[in-house]
Design an enzyme around this catalytic site. Structure first.
Site, short mmCIF file in Angstrom:
data_model
loop_
_atom_site.label_atom_id
_atom_site.label_comp_id
_atom_site.label_asym_id
_atom_site.label_seq_id
_atom_site.Cartn_x
_atom_site.Cartn_y
_atom_site.Cartn_z
N MET A 159 -7.11 12.05 29.15
CA MET A 159 -8.54 11.74 28.94
C MET A 159 -9.29 13.06 28.81
O MET A 159 -9.89 13.56 29.77
CB MET A 159 -9.06 10.90 30.10
CG MET A 159 -8.55 9.47 30.06
SD MET A 159 -9.32 8.47 31.32
CE MET A 159 -8.79 6.82 30.88
N GLY B 71 -14.33 4.89 24.99
CA GLY B 71 -14.25 5.79 26.14
C GLY B 71 -13.75 5.17 27.43
O GLY B 71 -12.93 4.23 27.43
N VAL C 128 -7.01 6.77 52.70
CA VAL C 128 -8.41 6.42 52.94
C VAL C 128 -8.49 4.96 53.37
O VAL C 128 -7.88 4.08 52.76
CB VAL C 128 -9.25 6.67 51.65
CG1 VAL C 128 -10.66 6.15 51.81
CG2 VAL C 128 -9.26 8.16 51.31
N HIS D 272 -8.02 46.60 24.18
CA HIS D 272 -8.09 47.19 25.52
C HIS D 272 -9.50 47.68 25.79
O HIS D 272 -10.09 48.31 24.92
CB HIS D 272 -7.12 48.37 25.64
CG HIS D 272 -7.24 49.06 26.97
ND1 HIS D 272 -6.69 48.52 28.12
CD2 HIS D 272 -7.87 50.20 27.34
CE1 HIS D 272 -6.98 49.32 29.13
NE2 HIS D 272 -7.70 50.35 28.69
P1 FAD Z 1 -16.70 8.69 25.66
O1 FAD Z 1 -17.13 10.09 25.69
O2 FAD Z 1 -16.64 7.96 26.95
O3 FAD Z 1 -17.72 7.94 24.68
C1 FAD Z 1 -17.70 6.57 24.49
C2 FAD Z 1 -19.07 6.16 23.99
O4 FAD Z 1 -19.00 4.82 23.53
C3 FAD Z 1 -20.17 6.18 25.07
O5 FAD Z 1 -21.34 6.72 24.55
C4 FAD Z 1 -20.36 4.70 25.39
O6 FAD Z 1 -21.67 4.41 25.87
C5 FAD Z 1 -20.11 4.09 24.02
N1 FAD Z 1 -19.72 2.68 24.05
C6 FAD Z 1 -18.80 2.08 24.83
N2 FAD Z 1 -18.69 0.78 24.50
C7 FAD Z 1 -19.56 0.56 23.49
C8 FAD Z 1 -19.91 -0.56 22.72
N3 FAD Z 1 -19.30 -1.73 22.89
N4 FAD Z 1 -20.87 -0.42 21.78
C9 FAD Z 1 -21.49 0.75 21.56
N5 FAD Z 1 -21.19 1.87 22.25
C10 FAD Z 1 -20.22 1.77 23.20
N6 FAD Z 1 -12.93 16.61 29.00
C11 FAD Z 1 -12.68 17.83 28.52
O7 FAD Z 1 -11.92 17.96 27.55
N7 FAD Z 1 -13.26 18.95 29.06
C12 FAD Z 1 -14.08 18.88 30.13
O8 FAD Z 1 -14.58 19.90 30.60
C13 FAD Z 1 -14.37 17.60 30.67
N8 FAD Z 1 -15.19 17.49 31.72
C14 FAD Z 1 -15.46 16.25 32.22
C15 FAD Z 1 -16.28 16.16 33.33
C16 FAD Z 1 -16.56 14.93 33.88
C17 FAD Z 1 -17.46 14.84 35.08
C18 FAD Z 1 -16.02 13.75 33.29
C19 FAD Z 1 -16.33 12.39 33.83
C20 FAD Z 1 -15.20 13.84 32.18
C21 FAD Z 1 -14.90 15.09 31.64
N9 FAD Z 1 -14.05 15.23 30.55
C22 FAD Z 1 -13.76 16.47 30.07
C23 FAD Z 1 -13.44 14.06 29.88
C24 FAD Z 1 -14.23 13.70 28.62
O9 FAD Z 1 -15.57 13.45 28.97
C25 FAD Z 1 -13.63 12.49 27.95
O10 FAD Z 1 -12.24 12.68 27.74
C26 FAD Z 1 -14.30 12.22 26.61
O11 FAD Z 1 -15.67 12.00 26.78
C27 FAD Z 1 -13.68 11.01 25.92
O12 FAD Z 1 -14.32 10.82 24.69
P2 FAD Z 1 -14.38 9.38 24.01
O13 FAD Z 1 -15.06 9.58 22.72
O14 FAD Z 1 -13.06 8.75 24.03
O15 FAD Z 1 -15.29 8.48 24.99
P1 NAI Z 2 -7.91 12.91 38.18
O1 NAI Z 2 -6.89 11.97 37.67
O2 NAI Z 2 -7.99 14.27 37.64
O3 NAI Z 2 -7.74 13.06 39.76
C1 NAI Z 2 -7.79 11.97 40.61
C2 NAI Z 2 -7.20 12.38 41.95
O4 NAI Z 2 -7.50 11.36 42.89
C3 NAI Z 2 -5.68 12.53 41.92
O5 NAI Z 2 -5.32 13.74 42.52
C4 NAI Z 2 -5.19 11.32 42.71
O6 NAI Z 2 -3.99 11.56 43.39
C5 NAI Z 2 -6.35 11.10 43.67
N1 NAI Z 2 -6.47 9.74 44.16
C6 NAI Z 2 -6.38 8.58 43.45
N2 NAI Z 2 -6.60 7.52 44.27
C7 NAI Z 2 -6.85 8.02 45.50
C8 NAI Z 2 -7.17 7.42 46.75
N3 NAI Z 2 -7.27 6.11 46.89
N4 NAI Z 2 -7.37 8.23 47.82
C9 NAI Z 2 -7.28 9.58 47.69
N5 NAI Z 2 -6.98 10.19 46.53
C10 NAI Z 2 -6.77 9.43 45.45
O7 NAI Z 2 -9.30 12.11 38.03
P2 NAI Z 2 -10.81 12.60 38.10
O8 NAI Z 2 -10.94 13.87 38.85
O9 NAI Z 2 -11.56 11.40 38.53
O10 NAI Z 2 -11.14 12.90 36.60
C11 NAI Z 2 -10.93 11.88 35.62
C12 NAI Z 2 -10.50 12.48 34.34
O11 NAI Z 2 -11.60 13.05 33.66
C13 NAI Z 2 -9.50 13.63 34.45
O12 NAI Z 2 -8.19 13.19 34.63
C14 NAI Z 2 -9.67 14.30 33.13
O13 NAI Z 2 -8.95 13.59 32.17
C15 NAI Z 2 -11.16 14.14 32.89
N6 NAI Z 2 -11.85 15.36 33.29
C16 NAI Z 2 -11.54 16.53 32.66
C17 NAI Z 2 -12.15 17.70 33.01
C18 NAI Z 2 -11.74 18.96 32.33
O14 NAI Z 2 -11.07 18.89 31.32
N7 NAI Z 2 -12.14 20.13 32.84
C19 NAI Z 2 -13.18 17.75 34.04
C20 NAI Z 2 -13.39 16.49 34.69
C21 NAI Z 2 -12.76 15.34 34.29
#
Ligand code: FAD
Ligand code: NAI
EC number: 1.8.1.4
Length: 472
Positions: free
Chosen positions: A325, A151, A244, A451
């Site tokens: 991601m 992740g 910033v 509809h």
């Molecule tokens: P992760 O979900 O990060 O899982 C990795 C796991 O591996 C974790 O449990 C970690 O603890 C574990 N791990 C890491 N290293 C080790 C190790 N060495 N040994 C054992 N375990 C380990 N995506 C969407 O599609 N829809 C959304 O609505 C959405 N909302 C989001 C909202 C937020 C606030 C954030 C931060 C992200 C969101 N995302 C969303 C993105 C989504 O969470 C990630 O793309 C997704 O979780 C990636 O899955 P992954 O399996 O690659 O990694």
């Molecule tokens: P993001 O990549 O979506 O947005 C980051 C924003 O920060 C960009 O607009 C960028 O231009 C700005 N930025 C970067 N550096 C900056 C700086 N120094 N000062 C001001 N602005 C700056 O990243 P975010 O929101 O952190 O989310 C991370 C990832 O998590 C997303 O890209 C997405 O892959 C995943 N995610 C997906 C969701 C969903 O599918 N609904 C919900 C939340 C997260």
């Protein structure tokens, strides 16, 4: 004596746990290792998505939306709701319960599919006879095939660590104990907009500072403009093109020095600051160097189109590799890798991965934007249909936004669908299916849609490509 497995998956986020289940379905003896701890120190599989990402953020978005509806929209329906209050502690507890249901669900699925789960850190020890030796907490395992799904982590601003009290990553942003009077966010990306929406709906004065001069640069310009109009109207203050500077974290809150788009020096004083400027691939503790696993300059594991790494028998999926991601992208890669290990032809179509931003209005898209098609020199036709002209949207009282179709000028094949409006997250699936089957806009225009339903706006936008909308 080390335990032997056909497949060892490191990480139980959406990429890892789904890969483990699919590999087990295919008849392999599978282990999955994950180090996430719940508040009692126990296992909490599901990764970022389940614990501090997709699931908890949607739980808070739902609670805050109910609150806003009760305050702003119930009256339109003739419902009197006076003295509506938000118990933030209860909202957070509900969110935690939803997370736990998902953690428990994954543990149940591991049992059901006979995946052996190890709670602890997984790391490479060395290449071993016919595979790799992997440490799983205190135990030593040997796996013929390894899938890394570790992740990503939130990116911090240089010199500004997250204390999760005042300066928050997505983790702290989901655990704020009371509505801050003033909330600042850096980055108006997906997290900035979703988390900003939650706390604004609950009464915080929210300011988002974005470095880029354009709002949601990856989104179709027309859709981004429409969304920005709606966010401005809601009072979500978004400042674009800022730089910033120094950030001071004091007892009373956080002060952010920045220059605005006109180059003027400004200071933003807030109670809490969420830094949401993207995420970095996570290989901490994996001991990748022990086996010479190749990483790129961003720290992502280098993979080819099939998720094969630089080492034979080692695969990587999800946020720790290139590409968007997103949880569903990680899942698709996990399934495809398990199938490739079984000698099948696992497949991920990167051109049809949908994106959704769960704000109100929701924003969702698949395929290319109008600006991308122009840059690629593709001749296209566009059709839009506003929710204002959709009967179901009127009945819902939610008529913001539109559906937009982009189709090839010569063949009519759908090249992109972009939606801003109610339930865009659900509506986009029809477009994904259509594009996966290489449908034309005419195909959608000729399909019977129920509809009254929001999906009629999708059909009408497809008709609009040929300039023959029926209801607008
Ligand atoms: P992760 O979900 O990060 O899982 C990795 C796991 O591996 C974790 O449990 C970690 O603890 C574990 N791990 C890491 N290293 C080790 C190790 N060495 N040994 C054992 N375990 C380990 N995506 C969407 O599609 N829809 C959304 O609505 C959405 N909302 C989001 C909202 C937020 C606030 C954030 C931060 C992200 C969101 N995302 C969303 C993105 C989504 O969470 C990630 O793309 C997704 O979780 C990636 O899955 P992954 O399996 O690659 O990694
Ligand atoms: P993001 O990549 O979506 O947005 C980051 C924003 O920060 C960009 O607009 C960028 O231009 C700005 N930025 C970067 N550096 C900056 C700086 N120094 N000062 C001001 N602005 C700056 O990243 P975010 O929101 O952190 O989310 C991370 C990832 O998590 C997303 O890209 C997405 O892959 C995943 N995610 C997906 C969701 C969903 O599918 N609904 C919900 C939340 C997260």
């Amino acid at each position: 004596m080390s335990k032997q497995f056909d497949v060892i998956v490191i990480g139980a986020g959406p990429g890892g746990y789904i890969a483990a289940i699919r590999a087990a379905q295919l008849g392999f003896n599978v282990a999955c290792i994950d180090d996430w701890k719940n508040d009692k120190g126990g296992p909490a599989p599901g990764g970022t998505c389940t614990n501090v990402g997709c699931i908890p953020s949607k739980a808070l978005l739902q609670s805050s939306e109910h609150f806003e509806h009760a305050n702003l929209h119930f009256a339109d329906h003739g419902i009197t709701a006076t003295g509506v209050k938000m118990d933030v502690a209860k909202m957070i507890a509900r969110k935690d319960a939803v997370v736990k249901q998902n953690n428990d669900g994954i543990l149940y699925l591991f049992k059901k599919n006979k995946v052996t789960f190890f709670h602890g850190r997984g790391s490479f020890v060395k290449a071993a006879e016919g595979g790799y030796e992997i440490k799983a907490g205190e135990e030593t395992l040997v796996g013929k095939q390894i899938i890394v799904a570790t992740g990503s982590n939130a990116r911090a601003l240089p010199g500004v660590p997250f204390d999760e009290e005042n300066i928050l990553s997505n983790d702290g942003a989901l655990r704020v104990g009371a509505v801050p009077k003033k909330l600042g966010l850096i980055g108006s990306g997906v997290i900035g907009l979703e988390m900003g929406s939650v706390w604004r709906r609950l009464g915080a004065e929210v300011t988002v500072l974005e470095g880029l001069p354009t709002f949601l640069g990856a989104v179709d310009e027309q859709i981004a403009k429409e969304a920005k109009k709606a966010f401005d109207k809601q009072g979500l203050k978004i400042e674009l093109g800022v730089k910033v500077g120094e950030i001071k974290n004091g007892k009373k809150g956080v002060s952010v020095a920045y220059t605005n788009a006109k180059g003027e020096a400004q200071t933003l004083e807030v109670d809490k600051l969420i830094v949401s400027i993207g995420r970095v691939p996570n290989t901490i503790g994996l001991n990748a160097e022990a086996v010479g696993l190749q990483l790129d300059e961003r720290g992502a594991i280098v993979v080819d189109g099939d998720c094969k790494t630089s080492l034979p028998g080692v695969w990587a999926v999800g946020d720790v590799v290139r590409g968007p991601m997103l949880a569903h992208k990680a899942e698709e890669e996990g399934v495809a890798v398990a199938e490739r290990i079984a000698g099948q032809h696992g497949h991920v179509n990167f051109n049809t991965i949908p994106w959704v931003i769960y704000t109100s209005p929701e924003i969702a898209w698949v395929g290319r934007t109008e600006q991308q098609l122009k840059a690629d020199g593709v001749k296209y036709k566009a059709g839009t249909f506003p929710f204002l002209a959709n009967g179901r949207a009127r009945a819902l009282g939610d008529t913001t936004g539109m559906v937009k179709f982009l189709a090839d000028a010569a063949t009519d094949e759908i090249l992109g669908v972009h939606i801003v409006g109610p339930m865009a997250s659900e509506l986009i699936s029809e477009a994904v299916v259509a594009m996966e089957f290489k449908a034309s806009a005419e195909d959608i225009a000729r399909i019977c849609h129920a509809h009254p339903s929001l999906s009629e706006a999708t059909k009408e936008a497809a008709l609009a490509v040929d300039k023959r909308t029926l209801n607008f």
